[in-house]
Design a protein around this motif. Sequence first.
Motif, PDB file in Angstrom:
ATOM      1  N   GLY A 152       0.819  -1.210   0.000  1.00  0.00           N
ATOM      2  CA  GLY A 152       0.000   0.000   0.000  1.00  0.00           C
ATOM      3  C   GLY A 152       0.850   1.255   0.000  1.00  0.00           C
ATOM      4  O   GLY A 152       0.544   2.228  -0.706  1.00  0.00           O
ATOM      5  N   SER A 212       2.321   1.790  -3.442  1.00  0.00           N
ATOM      6  CA  SER A 212       1.328   2.288  -4.400  1.00  0.00           C
ATOM      7  C   SER A 212       1.142   3.791  -4.271  1.00  0.00           C
ATOM      8  O   SER A 212       1.074   4.513  -5.279  1.00  0.00           O
ATOM      9  CB  SER A 212      -0.012   1.570  -4.180  1.00  0.00           C
ATOM     10  OG  SER A 212       0.093   0.202  -4.478  1.00  0.00           O
ATOM     11  N   SER A 218      -3.951 -10.466  -2.536  1.00  0.00           N
ATOM     12  CA  SER A 218      -4.815  -9.305  -2.339  1.00  0.00           C
ATOM     13  C   SER A 218      -5.522  -8.932  -3.639  1.00  0.00           C
ATOM     14  O   SER A 218      -4.916  -8.925  -4.718  1.00  0.00           O
ATOM     15  CB  SER A 218      -3.992  -8.115  -1.849  1.00  0.00           C
ATOM     16  OG  SER A 218      -4.766  -6.937  -1.867  1.00  0.00           O
ATOM     17  N   GLU A 267      -6.200  -6.100  -4.523  1.00  0.00           N
ATOM     18  CA  GLU A 267      -5.595  -4.855  -4.987  1.00  0.00           C
ATOM     19  C   GLU A 267      -4.565  -5.100  -6.090  1.00  0.00           C
ATOM     20  O   GLU A 267      -4.187  -4.161  -6.805  1.00  0.00           O
ATOM     21  CB  GLU A 267      -4.951  -4.121  -3.814  1.00  0.00           C
ATOM     22  CG  GLU A 267      -5.968  -3.612  -2.799  1.00  0.00           C
ATOM     23  CD  GLU A 267      -5.338  -3.248  -1.473  1.00  0.00           C
ATOM     24  OE1 GLU A 267      -5.154  -2.047  -1.226  1.00  0.00           O
ATOM     25  OE2 GLU A 267      -5.043  -4.164  -0.680  1.00  0.00           O
ATOM     26  N   HIS A 274      -5.823  -4.021  -9.582  1.00  0.00           N
ATOM     27  CA  HIS A 274      -5.788  -2.575  -9.847  1.00  0.00           C
ATOM     28  C   HIS A 274      -4.379  -2.135 -10.245  1.00  0.00           C
ATOM     29  O   HIS A 274      -4.212  -1.383 -11.228  1.00  0.00           O
ATOM     30  CB  HIS A 274      -6.244  -1.818  -8.607  1.00  0.00           C
ATOM     31  CG  HIS A 274      -6.163  -0.330  -8.743  1.00  0.00           C
ATOM     32  ND1 HIS A 274      -6.899   0.382  -9.667  1.00  0.00           N
ATOM     33  CD2 HIS A 274      -5.402   0.589  -8.079  1.00  0.00           C
ATOM     34  CE1 HIS A 274      -6.609   1.677  -9.566  1.00  0.00           C
ATOM     35  NE2 HIS A 274      -5.699   1.826  -8.623  1.00  0.00           N
TER      36      HIS A 274
END
Length: 306
Positions: A256, A259, A290, A292, A295
Amino acid sequence: MRQCAAEPALAPMAADVLLVTQDLMESGAHRQPYASAASAVAEEARRGGDPRTEGRARVVLGQVHHLAGRVERAREEAERAHALGAAADDALTLGYAPNLLGLLAIFHGRHRAAAACFTQALGAFRDDGNRYGETAMLMNLGRAQLGLGQTESAIAASEQSVELWRGLGATLRLANGYYALGLALHEAGRHDEALERFHQGLVMFQESRQPYWTGMTHFRMATAHLAAARAPAAAAHGERALVLLRDIGGDRRVAGVLSVLARALRRLGQQERAHTCWQDALSLFERVGSPEAAHVRDLLAHAGNP
């Protein structure tokens, strides 16, 4: 602490010491000793047929796994702890175990389940007259409300927890309260107010020598600066967060940070560095399974090679 576990009579005291000194474990610097001690105490209590002590030790062990990003192992320990707490009718475990399950639910984006867990824990702490635990649950309930889109309720709950922590004189938890309030204000689009609260928490985390929470606060400040179109500040905080969390934050949290840092670097025109950060984030998101990852994969596909 492991020596205490080897003495059956000392295991209950060892479990309680582990619980009341969790702040040291949360710093990230002492997790392995805590994990070893909690495992030893839990095993000794299991052999001795002491569900109260085993439950408390497993709460600590679950929290270690949670902070390290080992969410499935954390869930297993929390569920075992809750069952043991029910068997022993131990109010402390019946508060801490649902709390941990709620934190794990937030990690997975299951905010309604998290709210139910925190509400259950809140009742256990209130029944026990535990103001510290009650205040923690009000703060965490605000986090769940935030995920449910109840932003104003989350701000109110976080503000209440800040006042209660201040009254209790709990410096580290007051810093957590400012962190939670910053999250709620950021979600409401009040980014400068959020940054003020994050900064208040950051100073306290640094004074308490809490590298994990210091890193997480830098991460949140990076996100707030990015939302306020201040890419240089976002990149600076993102880089500090990465340094602090790379070894203690767990793969998903580090991904995270990478990103957010990549987004800031792209806005600064540093395409090659941004591309590298997104590639590293993708690798970590894929490692932990994940959602994520999809994305980030799309971002890389549309960005092409630097």
